[in-house]
Design a protein around this motif. Structure first.
Motif, mmCIF file in Angstrom:
data_model
loop_
_atom_site.group_PDB
_atom_site.id
_atom_site.type_symbol
_atom_site.label_atom_id
_atom_site.label_comp_id
_atom_site.label_asym_id
_atom_site.label_seq_id
_atom_site.Cartn_x
_atom_site.Cartn_y
_atom_site.Cartn_z
ATOM 1 N N ASP A 121 0.827 -1.202 0.000
ATOM 2 C CA ASP A 121 0.000 0.000 0.000
ATOM 3 C C ASP A 121 0.867 1.260 0.000
ATOM 4 N N GLY A 122 1.884 1.282 -0.857
ATOM 5 C CA GLY A 122 2.783 2.426 -0.927
ATOM 6 C C GLY A 122 2.212 3.565 -1.754
ATOM 7 N N LEU A 123 2.668 4.761 -1.451
ATOM 8 C CA LEU A 123 2.220 5.947 -2.175
ATOM 9 C C LEU A 123 3.059 6.209 -3.423
ATOM 10 N N LEU A 124 4.252 5.645 -3.479
ATOM 11 C CA LEU A 124 5.187 5.936 -4.562
ATOM 12 C C LEU A 124 5.309 4.771 -5.536
ATOM 13 N N GLY A 125 5.248 5.079 -6.829
ATOM 14 C CA GLY A 125 5.571 4.106 -7.860
ATOM 15 C C GLY A 125 4.405 3.327 -8.421
ATOM 16 N N LYS A 126 4.520 3.004 -9.690
ATOM 17 C CA LYS A 126 3.536 2.165 -10.375
ATOM 18 C C LYS A 126 3.677 0.720 -9.902
ATOM 19 N N HIS A 127 4.915 0.267 -9.767
ATOM 20 C CA HIS A 127 5.213 -1.093 -9.312
ATOM 21 C C HIS A 127 5.753 -0.984 -7.891
ATOM 22 N N LYS A 128 4.974 -1.415 -6.934
ATOM 23 C CA LYS A 128 5.287 -1.161 -5.524
ATOM 24 C C LYS A 128 6.553 -1.859 -5.037
ATOM 25 N N THR A 129 6.994 -2.911 -5.714
ATOM 26 C CA THR A 129 8.172 -3.638 -5.230
ATOM 27 C C THR A 129 9.458 -3.257 -5.972
ATOM 28 N N TRP A 130 9.421 -2.246 -6.820
ATOM 29 C CA TRP A 130 10.650 -1.801 -7.485
ATOM 30 C C TRP A 130 11.461 -0.970 -6.507
ATOM 31 N N ASN A 131 12.755 -1.139 -6.538
ATOM 32 C CA ASN A 131 13.641 -0.380 -5.665
ATOM 33 C C ASN A 131 13.994 0.944 -6.342
ATOM 34 N N SER A 132 13.055 1.869 -6.364
ATOM 35 C CA SER A 132 13.185 3.132 -7.088
ATOM 36 C C SER A 132 13.398 4.342 -6.203
ATOM 37 N N PHE A 133 13.072 4.238 -4.930
ATOM 38 C CA PHE A 133 13.047 5.402 -4.059
ATOM 39 C C PHE A 133 13.945 5.186 -2.842
ATOM 40 N N SER A 134 14.517 6.276 -2.348
ATOM 41 C CA SER A 134 15.378 6.187 -1.166
ATOM 42 C C SER A 134 15.334 7.499 -0.403
ATOM 43 N N ASP A 135 15.937 7.485 0.772
ATOM 44 C CA ASP A 135 16.065 8.681 1.602
ATOM 45 C C ASP A 135 14.711 9.396 1.759
ATOM 46 N N ILE A 136 13.675 8.621 2.083
ATOM 47 C CA ILE A 136 12.311 9.163 2.200
ATOM 48 C C ILE A 136 12.139 9.857 3.550
ATOM 49 N N GLU A 137 11.630 11.079 3.498
ATOM 50 C CA GLU A 137 11.314 11.844 4.702
ATOM 51 C C GLU A 137 9.841 12.238 4.645
ATOM 52 N N ILE A 138 9.161 12.144 5.771
ATOM 53 C CA ILE A 138 7.743 12.496 5.841
ATOM 54 C C ILE A 138 7.548 13.594 6.885
ATOM 55 N N ARG A 139 6.613 14.502 6.596
ATOM 56 C CA ARG A 139 6.331 15.603 7.512
ATOM 57 C C ARG A 139 4.881 16.031 7.334
ATOM 58 N N TRP A 140 4.155 16.102 8.431
ATOM 59 C CA TRP A 140 2.786 16.606 8.389
ATOM 60 C C TRP A 140 2.818 18.122 8.373
ATOM 61 N N ILE A 141 2.125 18.726 7.416
ATOM 62 C CA ILE A 141 1.974 20.179 7.359
ATOM 63 C C ILE A 141 0.834 20.577 8.286
ATOM 64 N N ASP A 142 -0.268 19.843 8.187
ATOM 65 C CA ASP A 142 -1.426 19.978 9.079
ATOM 66 C C ASP A 142 -2.227 18.688 8.958
ATOM 67 N N ASN A 143 -3.440 18.645 9.501
ATOM 68 C CA ASN A 143 -4.244 17.412 9.487
ATOM 69 C C ASN A 143 -4.610 16.918 8.090
ATOM 70 N N HIS A 144 -4.567 17.794 7.101
ATOM 71 C CA HIS A 144 -5.027 17.434 5.757
ATOM 72 C C HIS A 144 -3.941 17.503 4.697
ATOM 73 N N ASN A 145 -2.683 17.694 5.107
ATOM 74 C CA ASN A 145 -1.583 17.813 4.147
ATOM 75 C C ASN A 145 -0.335 17.115 4.679
ATOM 76 N N LEU A 146 0.173 16.204 3.863
ATOM 77 C CA LEU A 146 1.377 15.446 4.186
ATOM 78 C C LEU A 146 2.433 15.750 3.140
ATOM 79 N N GLU A 147 3.653 16.004 3.594
ATOM 80 C CA GLU A 147 4.770 16.245 2.677
ATOM 81 C C GLU A 147 5.667 15.005 2.670
ATOM 82 N N VAL A 148 6.009 14.537 1.461
ATOM 83 C CA VAL A 148 6.890 13.386 1.289
ATOM 84 C C VAL A 148 8.059 13.832 0.419
ATOM 85 N N ALA A 149 9.260 13.806 0.980
ATOM 86 C CA ALA A 149 10.474 14.157 0.234
ATOM 87 C C ALA A 149 11.275 12.867 0.023
#
Length: 143
Positions: free
Chosen positions: A84-112
C-alpha cells in the motif's frame, strides 16, 4: 496376466501430476502473500492522531528476492501493508530512497525522497498517489 488399462493409468497419473504442480506452485509463489520483512524507518501520526504516515523498507522473496523503500498513509488503527505504498507504479521496485515524511497539518502530508533517475524507471516513478483518506500528499524530489 491382465494387461493394464493405459487410459485409466494415464488419466489418474495426469490428475495426480496436476495436483502436485498446483500445490508446488502455491508453495513457491504463495499467491498474494506479503511475507516480506518490513523495517519502519520513520513513522509520524497526523496532528489530530487520525492517520499514520510511515516510511519503510521491505525485503523478501527468497532467491529471486526484492527490496524496496516506500511510504504508507493509513488510518491510525490500520496495520502497515507493504503493498500500500504511495510511490511508484510497481510497488516492489527499488526506485526510491532517503524518504522523509512531515505533516503540514491534518489534511496535508509532505513526502520528500530521492528516486532512481535511469530512463528504465521513468514510468514507474511518475506514478504517485495525490491524496488518500482526504489527505493531500505533496511530493518533493531531492535528486
Amino acid at each position: 496376466m491382465a494387461t493394464p488399462n493405459w487410459k485409466q493409468i494415464t488419466t489418474s497419473s495426469g490428475l495426480g501430476l496436476l495436483i502436485c504442480c498446483c500445490l508446488l506452485l502455491n508453495g513457491c509463489l504463495n499467491f498474494g502473500s506479503d511475507s516480506g520483512t518490513i523495517t519502519v524507518i520513520s513513522e509520524q501520526p497526523s496532528p489530530d492522531g487520525k492517520f499514520t504516515a510511515t516510511s519503510f523498507y521491505c525485503e523478501g522473496g527468497g532467491a529471486a528476492g526484492y527490496c524496496f523503500n516506500n511510504v504508507s498513509l493509513r488510518r491510525a488503527k490500520e496495520s502497515l501493508s507493504q503493498r500500500d505504498g504511495l510511490l511508484g507504479k510497481h510497488k516492489t521496485w527499488n526506485s526510491f530512497s532517503d524518504i522523509e515524511i512531515r505533516w503540514i497539518d491534518n489534511h496535508n502530508l509532505e513526502v520528500a525522497y530521492k528516486n532512481e533517475t535511469s530512463p528504465d524507471y521513468r514510468e514507474n516513478n511518475s506514478v504517485r498517489v495525490g491524496s488518500k483518506h482526504g489527505v493531500n500528499i505533496h511530493y518533493i524530489v531531492k535528486n
